[in-house]
Design a protein around this motif. Structure first.
Motif, PDB file in Angstrom:
ATOM      1  N   GLN A  60       0.876  -1.181   0.000  1.00 15.60           N
ATOM      2  CA  GLN A  60       0.000   0.000   0.000  1.00 15.60           C
ATOM      3  C   GLN A  60       0.907   1.223   0.000  1.00 15.60           C
ATOM      4  O   GLN A  60       2.035   1.152   0.481  1.00 15.60           O
ATOM      5  CB  GLN A  60      -0.879   0.028   1.259  1.00 15.60           C
ATOM      6  CG  GLN A  60      -1.664  -1.241   1.536  1.00 15.60           C
ATOM      7  CD  GLN A  60      -0.823  -2.295   2.244  1.00 15.60           C
ATOM      8  OE1 GLN A  60       0.309  -2.030   2.642  1.00 15.60           O
ATOM      9  NE2 GLN A  60      -1.361  -3.493   2.374  1.00 15.60           N
ATOM     10  N   ARG A 118       1.017   3.795   1.851  1.00 17.74           N
ATOM     11  CA  ARG A 118       1.430   4.177   3.211  1.00 17.74           C
ATOM     12  C   ARG A 118       1.946   5.600   3.271  1.00 17.74           C
ATOM     13  O   ARG A 118       3.073   5.849   3.719  1.00 17.74           O
ATOM     14  CB  ARG A 118       2.509   3.238   3.745  1.00 17.74           C
ATOM     15  CG  ARG A 118       2.026   1.815   3.860  1.00 17.74           C
ATOM     16  CD  ARG A 118       2.925   1.006   4.761  1.00 17.74           C
ATOM     17  NE  ARG A 118       2.569  -0.399   4.702  1.00 17.74           N
ATOM     18  CZ  ARG A 118       3.127  -1.342   5.425  1.00 17.74           C
ATOM     19  NH1 ARG A 118       4.078  -1.038   6.260  1.00 17.74           N
ATOM     20  NH2 ARG A 118       2.734  -2.586   5.326  1.00 17.74           N
ATOM     21  N   LEU A 119       1.146   6.541   2.803  1.00 21.29           N
ATOM     22  CA  LEU A 119       1.534   7.946   2.886  1.00 21.29           C
ATOM     23  C   LEU A 119       1.023   8.505   4.202  1.00 21.29           C
ATOM     24  O   LEU A 119       0.000   8.059   4.719  1.00 21.29           O
ATOM     25  CB  LEU A 119       0.932   8.718   1.720  1.00 21.29           C
ATOM     26  CG  LEU A 119       1.278   8.159   0.338  1.00 21.29           C
ATOM     27  CD1 LEU A 119       0.601   8.970  -0.743  1.00 21.29           C
ATOM     28  CD2 LEU A 119       2.771   8.120   0.120  1.00 21.29           C
ATOM     29  N   LEU A 120       1.739   9.497   4.725  1.00 23.00           N
ATOM     30  CA  LEU A 120       1.258  10.164   5.936  1.00 23.00           C
ATOM     31  C   LEU A 120       0.111  11.079   5.536  1.00 23.00           C
ATOM     32  O   LEU A 120       0.309  12.007   4.753  1.00 23.00           O
ATOM     33  CB  LEU A 120       2.383  10.980   6.579  1.00 23.00           C
ATOM     34  CG  LEU A 120       3.587  10.181   7.069  1.00 23.00           C
ATOM     35  CD1 LEU A 120       4.683  11.115   7.541  1.00 23.00           C
ATOM     36  CD2 LEU A 120       3.199   9.228   8.176  1.00 23.00           C
ATOM     37  N   PRO A 121      -1.099  10.827   6.031  1.00 22.68           N
ATOM     38  CA  PRO A 121      -2.257  11.591   5.544  1.00 22.68           C
ATOM     39  C   PRO A 121      -2.191  13.066   5.876  1.00 22.68           C
ATOM     40  O   PRO A 121      -2.872  13.864   5.245  1.00 22.68           O
ATOM     41  CB  PRO A 121      -3.453  10.923   6.239  1.00 22.68           C
ATOM     42  CG  PRO A 121      -2.887  10.135   7.356  1.00 22.68           C
ATOM     43  CD  PRO A 121      -1.476   9.801   7.003  1.00 22.68           C
ATOM     44  N   LYS A 123       0.461  14.984   5.640  1.00 24.82           N
ATOM     45  CA  LYS A 123       1.538  15.698   4.953  1.00 24.82           C
ATOM     46  C   LYS A 123       1.225  15.774   3.464  1.00 24.82           C
ATOM     47  O   LYS A 123       0.643  14.845   2.902  1.00 24.82           O
ATOM     48  CB  LYS A 123       2.869  14.974   5.167  1.00 24.82           C
ATOM     49  CG  LYS A 123       3.379  15.142   6.581  1.00 24.82           C
ATOM     50  CD  LYS A 123       4.860  14.860   6.655  1.00 24.82           C
ATOM     51  CE  LYS A 123       5.424  15.193   8.015  1.00 24.82           C
ATOM     52  NZ  LYS A 123       5.701  16.599   8.192  1.00 24.82           N
ATOM     53  N   ALA A 154       4.621   7.213  -3.415  1.00 28.75           N
ATOM     54  CA  ALA A 154       5.326   6.204  -2.606  1.00 28.75           C
ATOM     55  C   ALA A 154       6.619   5.777  -3.295  1.00 28.75           C
ATOM     56  O   ALA A 154       7.652   5.586  -2.640  1.00 28.75           O
ATOM     57  CB  ALA A 154       4.418   5.003  -2.372  1.00 28.75           C
TER      58      ALA A 154
END
Lengths: 284, 262
Positions: free
Chosen positions: A79, A81-84, A86, A140
């Motif tokens: 996935q 996996r981004l920091l939501p 930022k 990503a």
């Protein structure tokens, strides 16, 4: 140090892993020198992700040895996996910030790479929830590539994307890999993806997860066309060891390609055996 | 700087969205007016009488000192609850055992009526600042604690793994990966706790102190001065509305801009 300077490599010797009493990996050996792309292929649940986590140091290694001379490994997960909280730009710069790169410098590099992976300048200001799935995957990927890693670990990063997006990201990755001397260990259950991108295809079989065969692809990834990929994938699928690993019914004897019959670049280099008897006892 | 500019840019739209709130408040005033006509001045003076009394209280300078005393006590208790609740809640959220042990204690704390705490506080602290501050603290603490605990328990394991894979140093891990998530749970809890503090402090003052809005309410009750009672209530509620909508809500919007619900 001198060895690392000469040619860094990643090597696994007799790596095994168990969750409680269930053995998920046993007797894994492989060798990945700089500049090569290795694909671990196998059915779901054969321990591919566990192996990658062991290599990335996300799981403690209990059995065997993993030696790595690579200084800057980077991971791309299944996935995005981004920091939501930022923006895309700051998500790309995440790894650089962890390394202590100064703000202006890391934002410049993140911006540059963001554009190269096909994000528009205004997309870089957006938060992840404002981006489409394909855009998130690009972010990503950029987050890993911006660190100029010497070892790239890919855990099926493209599995959720449609064929068009996949093709774009493959091209992007291939372009990035060419002539950079980066070693890549990628996980996939998609044989075609493996044949398109990798130099070595390591076939894994489940219960417990082990490498049962290794194939080498001679033609460089940059010069592989669709026809090559389709042919080699079909060829790969005719190997008894591959069919067995994925639980496909065996082909009639006349159709199987005998091992070692190198029909244009696909070569069985090694065949793994069955797991050692000690591990058999642990299966449940 | 950027945040301030964004705040200013968003201000007109935010204030404009206040029309809905203003309409519903005015509707309440209309209902009040109607009920006042029904029951007469002694039971329920009409809004204009209450507002006139309030204006008088401000004009003769008797309102501000009481409001400041009350605000000081409410904010002291609130600040204590905020600090202790946030820190202990996050700490409890990090350990499964602590979280399980804290649950029933918090339920007991939430279930105990503030008036019971007030009686105990009167016995322990007497008639001073200690009693209202303690009562506010005890009433607000569990709310903040639960918010912090939930926030810490629901941290995304995948993001934690990402931070490990990218070898993120601990201070950055806390600031960039954990804090924004925990804050999204803490902020609503803080706002709820502020409302509780403001209510409980008036109740505590009514019974325990000789100054503050609560004490003023006690006096107006003794004089059967319904207009003054309503005036004090208006002052307290108006102050809470102002703090929440002019200070906390904009801050919350800025902090949670990434959610983009608005």
């Amino acid at each position: 140090m001198t060895r690392a300077a000469a040619s860094p490599r990643l090597a696994a010797h007799g790596v095994g892993h168990a969750y409680a009493l269930r053995t998920v990996l046993a007797g894994i050996d492989f060798d990945l020198p700089a500049g090569r792309v290795a694909a671990l292929v196998g059915p779901s649940g054969c321990g591919k992700t566990t192996l990658l986590h062991l290599v990335a140091g996300l799981l403690p290694l209990r059995e065997g040895r993993i030696e790595s001379d690579f200084a800057t490994p980077a991971c791309v997960f299944q996935q995005p996996r981004l920091l939501p909280w930022k923006s895309a730009l700051h998500n790309i710069a995440f790894g650089l910030k962890a390394q202590g790169v100064a703000r202006r410098e890391r934002e410049r590099r993140a911006h540059e790479l963001g554009l190269r992976v096909g994000l528009a300048a205004e997309d870089l200001e957006k938060f992840p929830h404002q981006l489409s799935g394909g855009m998130q995957s690009r972010v990503a990927l950029a987050r890993a590539l911006v660190m100029a890693p010497d070892l790239l670990l890919l855990d099926e990063p493209f599995s959720a994307l449609d064929v068009g997006l996949k093709a774009e990201l493959y091209a992007l990755l291939a372009e990035h890999l060419a002539g950079r001397g980066m070693a890549v260990l990628m996980i996939t259950h998609d044989l075609m993806e493996a044949v398109r991108l990798s130099d070595d295809v390591l076939v894994m079989a489940p219960d417990p997860g082990r490498i049962v065969a290794r194939f080498e692809l001679a033609r460089p990834a940059a010069s592989r066309d669709d026809a090559f990929v389709y042919h080699r994938t079909a060829e790969l699928l005719q190997h008894a060891v591959v069919r067995e690993s994925f639980g496909l019914p065996p082909l009639p004897a006349a159709c199987t390609t005998p091992d070692g019959a190198a029909a244009g670049g696909l070569r069985v280099v090694a065949r793994g055996g069955h797991p050692p008897p000690a591990h058999r006892g642990l299966q449940c | 700087m950027k945040a301030a500019a964004r705040w200013l840019a968003g201000l007109p739209a935010y204030l404009w969205s206040g029309w809905g709130a203003a309409a519903s408040l005015l509707l309440c005033l209309a209902l009040w007016e109607w009920a006042a006509g029904l029951y007469g001045d002694l039971i329920l003076p009409d809004p204009r009488a209450a507002l006139a009394t309030l204006a008088g209280l401000f004009a003769d300078g008797s309102a501000w000192p009481e409001l400041l005393v009350t605000a000081r006590r409410a904010l002291a208790g609130f600040a204590l609850a905020l600090a202790a609740g946030s820190v202990l809640g996050v700490a409890a959220g990090l350990s499964m055992t602590a979280a399980m042990m804290a649950r029933p204690v918090v339920t007991v704390l939430i279930g105990t009526p503030p008036i019971a705490w007030l009686v105990l506080a009167l016995l322990w602290f007497g008639a001073g600042d200690g009693t209202p501050v303690f009562t506010v603290f005890v009433a607000a603490f569990p709310v903040v604690f639960v918010g912090a605990l939930q926030g810490a328990r629901t941290v995304d394991g995948q993001l934690a793994e990402l931070a490990a894979a990218y070898r993120v140093p601990l201070p950055m891990r806390l600031a960039d990966v954990y804090l924004p998530h925990v804050l999204s749970y803490l902020f609503p809890a803080w706002i709820t706790a502020l409302g509780i503090s403001w209510k409980v402090v008036v109740m505590a003052e009514l019974l325990a102190t000789s100054d503050g809005v609560g004490a003023a309410l006690a006096v107006s009750r003794a004089h059967l001065d319904t207009a003054a009672t309503l005036a004090w209530i208006l002052a307290v509620v108006g102050l809470l509305l102002a703090v929440e909508y002019l200070l906390l809500e904009p801050v919350k919007r800025e902090v949670e801009r990434w959610r983009g619900a608005a």
